[in-house]
Design a protein around this motif. Structure first.
Motif, PDB file in Angstrom:
ATOM      1  N   TYR A 147      86.898  26.574  25.046  1.00 56.74           N
ATOM      2  CA  TYR A 147      86.592  27.526  23.972  1.00 56.74           C
ATOM      3  C   TYR A 147      86.935  28.934  24.417  1.00 56.74           C
ATOM      4  N   LEU A 148      86.967  29.836  23.455  1.00 57.41           N
ATOM      5  CA  LEU A 148      87.090  31.252  23.788  1.00 57.41           C
ATOM      6  C   LEU A 148      86.260  32.075  22.814  1.00 57.41           C
ATOM      7  N   MET A 149      85.963  33.280  23.249  1.00 60.40           N
ATOM      8  CA  MET A 149      85.348  34.288  22.397  1.00 60.40           C
ATOM      9  C   MET A 149      86.313  35.463  22.355  1.00 60.40           C
ATOM     10  N   ALA A 150      86.821  35.782  21.162  1.00 66.41           N
ATOM     11  CA  ALA A 150      87.648  36.978  21.004  1.00 66.41           C
ATOM     12  C   ALA A 150      86.719  38.178  20.922  1.00 66.41           C
ATOM     13  N   PHE A 151      87.048  39.242  21.672  1.00 63.61           N
ATOM     14  CA  PHE A 151      86.221  40.450  21.608  1.00 63.61           C
ATOM     15  C   PHE A 151      87.088  41.633  21.192  1.00 63.61           C
ATOM     16  N   CYS A 152      86.461  42.579  20.501  1.00 60.96           N
ATOM     17  CA  CYS A 152      87.211  43.601  19.775  1.00 60.96           C
ATOM     18  C   CYS A 152      86.550  44.963  19.899  1.00 60.96           C
ATOM     19  N   ASP A 153      87.317  46.005  19.571  1.00 60.60           N
ATOM     20  CA  ASP A 153      86.726  47.324  19.408  1.00 60.60           C
ATOM     21  C   ASP A 153      85.657  47.246  18.324  1.00 60.60           C
ATOM     22  N   GLY A 154      84.592  48.020  18.500  1.00 60.42           N
ATOM     23  CA  GLY A 154      83.506  48.012  17.534  1.00 60.42           C
ATOM     24  C   GLY A 154      82.468  46.943  17.803  1.00 60.42           C
ATOM     25  N   GLY A 155      82.659  46.137  18.861  1.00 59.29           N
ATOM     26  CA  GLY A 155      81.664  45.146  19.238  1.00 59.29           C
ATOM     27  C   GLY A 155      81.777  43.814  18.519  1.00 59.29           C
ATOM     28  N   TYR A 156      82.798  43.636  17.664  1.00 55.21           N
ATOM     29  CA  TYR A 156      82.954  42.387  16.932  1.00 55.21           C
ATOM     30  C   TYR A 156      83.418  41.275  17.859  1.00 55.21           C
ATOM     31  N   THR A 157      82.916  40.072  17.622  1.00 59.47           N
ATOM     32  CA  THR A 157      83.360  38.893  18.363  1.00 59.47           C
ATOM     33  C   THR A 157      83.508  37.725  17.387  1.00 59.47           C
ATOM     34  N   THR A 158      84.342  36.769  17.752  1.00 65.12           N
ATOM     35  CA  THR A 158      84.407  35.507  17.016  1.00 65.12           C
ATOM     36  C   THR A 158      84.791  34.399  17.984  1.00 65.12           C
ATOM     37  N   ASN A 159      84.195  33.228  17.774  1.00 65.66           N
ATOM     38  CA  ASN A 159      84.401  32.088  18.673  1.00 65.66           C
ATOM     39  C   ASN A 159      85.429  31.127  18.106  1.00 65.66           C
ATOM     40  N   LEU A 160      86.158  30.478  19.003  1.00 64.34           N
ATOM     41  CA  LEU A 160      87.186  29.516  18.600  1.00 64.34           C
ATOM     42  C   LEU A 160      87.350  28.443  19.669  1.00 64.34           C
ATOM     43  N   PRO A 161      87.503  27.181  19.255  1.00 61.13           N
ATOM     44  CA  PRO A 161      87.918  26.165  20.222  1.00 61.13           C
ATOM     45  C   PRO A 161      89.379  26.422  20.618  1.00 61.13           C
ATOM     46  N   LEU A 162      89.727  26.145  21.854  1.00 60.27           N
ATOM     47  CA  LEU A 162      91.113  26.365  22.266  1.00 60.27           C
ATOM     48  C   LEU A 162      92.093  25.544  21.441  1.00 60.27           C
ATOM     49  N   GLU A 163      91.672  24.377  20.952  1.00 57.95           N
ATOM     50  CA  GLU A 163      92.582  23.563  20.153  1.00 57.95           C
ATOM     51  C   GLU A 163      92.964  24.250  18.845  1.00 57.95           C
ATOM     52  N   ASP A 164      92.198  25.267  18.410  1.00 56.50           N
ATOM     53  CA  ASP A 164      92.536  26.012  17.197  1.00 56.50           C
ATOM     54  C   ASP A 164      93.429  27.222  17.461  1.00 56.50           C
ATOM     55  N   VAL A 165      93.699  27.530  18.717  1.00 57.38           N
ATOM     56  CA  VAL A 165      94.533  28.702  19.006  1.00 57.38           C
ATOM     57  C   VAL A 165      95.739  28.380  19.888  1.00 57.38           C
ATOM     58  N   THR A 166      95.911  27.117  20.242  1.00 55.72           N
ATOM     59  CA  THR A 166      97.044  26.723  21.082  1.00 55.72           C
ATOM     60  C   THR A 166      98.007  25.839  20.288  1.00 55.72           C
TER      61      THR A 166
END
Length: 198
Positions: A106-125
């Motif tokens: 899995y991963l957690m994308a992190f962003c300016d402004g403190g926003y995050t969203t989670n994703l399984p690696l199978e959804d981004v590879t």
């Protein structure tokens, strides 16, 4: 949530094989944000992959030197609009992950402004996700997530995190910002996975 004043959604039947259930087509590109639009200095911008054995960080100049792909994809927002044939340019998440050794699921994308969203690696590879910085041939506007946003077009668009600054690789799934506030943990438009319990 901030919504652009000019957005006027138009109901449209559209091609059934491209518009998920409960969605309508728009020619606009609505602006939806949980907070103010950040405006950073590209000289200070970095993108990082953390959670792997050795973290990796790129400056803006280094990031722009990575191999790019141009993709045309349909996008679908949880607020029920869909926009077809949007064209983006950016770096594949596959390319980014090649720079680190990991066995994360899995991963957690992190962003300016403190926003995050989670994703399984199978959804981004395997050619499913990019960090995009060009939209329709122009640098990505800050209101749409510029200088760079995650692009995961097969999931609801909140997963395509604006102002992305990195990916934190993880062994276990953990809800990000909207997921902690009632949105579905995955967000598959064709299954209408909008909220917890869907």
């Amino acid at each position: 949530m901030v919504v652009s004043r000019g957005f006027q959604g138009q109901r449209s039947d559209g091609p059934e094989d491209r518009v998920p259930p409960g969605q309508y087509l728009t020619d606009d590109f609505p602006v939806l944000s949980a907070g103010p639009t950040p405006h950073g200095d590209l000289d200070q911008w970095t993108f990082s992959i953390t959670g792997a054995g050795e973290p990796k960080t790129w400056s803006w100049e280094e990031f722009r030197a990575l191999p790019t792909e141009t993709v045309t994809k349909d996008i679908h927002c949880v607020t029920k609009w869909s926009k077809l044939d949007t064209t983006w340019e950016g770096v594949s998440v596959d390319t980014l992950l090649e720079a680190v050794e990991h066995d994360a699921a899995y991963l957690m994308a992190f962003c300016d402004g403190g926003y995050t969203t989670n994703l399984p690696l199978e959804d981004v590879t395997d050619g499913k996700a990019w960090v995009a910085y060009v939209y329709e041939g122009e640098p990505l506007d800050p209101e749409h997530g510029g200088p760079a946003r995650l692009l995961v077009p097969h999931l609801y668009f909140w997963k395509s995190a604006k102002w992305v600054r990195g990916l934190d690789l993880r062994d276990e799934d953990e809800p990000g910002f909207w997921e902690s506030n009632g949105y579905h943990i995955r967000g598959e438009p064709w299954l209408e996975q909008r909220y917890w319990g869907d």
